[in-house]
Design a protein around this motif. Structure first.
Motif, PDB file in Angstrom:
ATOM      1  N   GLU A   9     -69.144 -19.487   4.640  1.00  0.00           N
ATOM      2  CA  GLU A   9     -68.684 -19.076   6.028  1.00  0.00           C
ATOM      3  C   GLU A   9     -68.371 -17.626   6.092  1.00  0.00           C
ATOM      4  O   GLU A   9     -67.514 -17.187   5.437  1.00  0.00           O
ATOM      5  N   GLY A  32     -63.376 -17.539   9.405  1.00  0.00           N
ATOM      6  CA  GLY A  32     -62.594 -18.728   9.410  1.00  0.00           C
ATOM      7  C   GLY A  32     -61.684 -18.390  10.611  1.00  0.00           C
ATOM      8  O   GLY A  32     -61.798 -17.425  11.130  1.00  0.00           O
ATOM      9  N   GLN A  84     -63.818 -14.364   6.112  1.00  0.00           N
ATOM     10  CA  GLN A  84     -63.621 -15.242   4.867  1.00  0.00           C
ATOM     11  C   GLN A  84     -64.038 -14.368   3.601  1.00  0.00           C
ATOM     12  O   GLN A  84     -64.739 -13.561   3.505  1.00  0.00           O
TER      13      GLN A  84
END
Length: 114
Positions: free
Chosen positions: A9, A12, A33
């Protein structure tokens, strides 16, 4: 492999609190992230690397070039990424320049991922 890298990802969220009208309100803030990887060169741990972005292969090429371990992309014979173990295994060509540079920088660990 790119499909697997897409599993990481980019964004976050963390919980935080803001003060509004005399009381705390819980909010969710987006954060970038970051993932820690160990770069292994010719079978030896070489560096820890922090990765956030879209092109881990380009990061590895750029890192090795900026450290003057390679002079061109063709100096990289293979580059394998294991997302589960967070290892990047690179095999470099066996030319005089690469051999000499690896002897000079052997065992160097760098990056913010430690």
């Amino acid at each position: 492999m790119q499909e697997r890298l897409d599993e990481l990802e980019d964004i976050g969220f963390v919980d935080a609190y803001e003060w509004h009208d005399g009381r705390l309100e819980r909010i969710r803030l987006p954060i970038i992230q970051e993932y820690a990887f160990v770069l292994k060169v010719n079978g030896f741990a070489f560096a820890s690397m922090a990765y956030s972005g879209k092109d881990l292969r380009a990061l590895v090429h750029g890192f090795l070039a900026s450290e003057r371990v390679i002079r061109r992309s063709s100096d990289i014979v293979s580059l394998d990424i294991d997302l589960d173990s967070r290892n990047i295994d690179v095999t470099l060509s066996d030319n005089e320049y690469v051999r000499k540079r690896l002897k000079q920088v052997r065992g160097m660990l760098s990056g913010c991922a430690q």
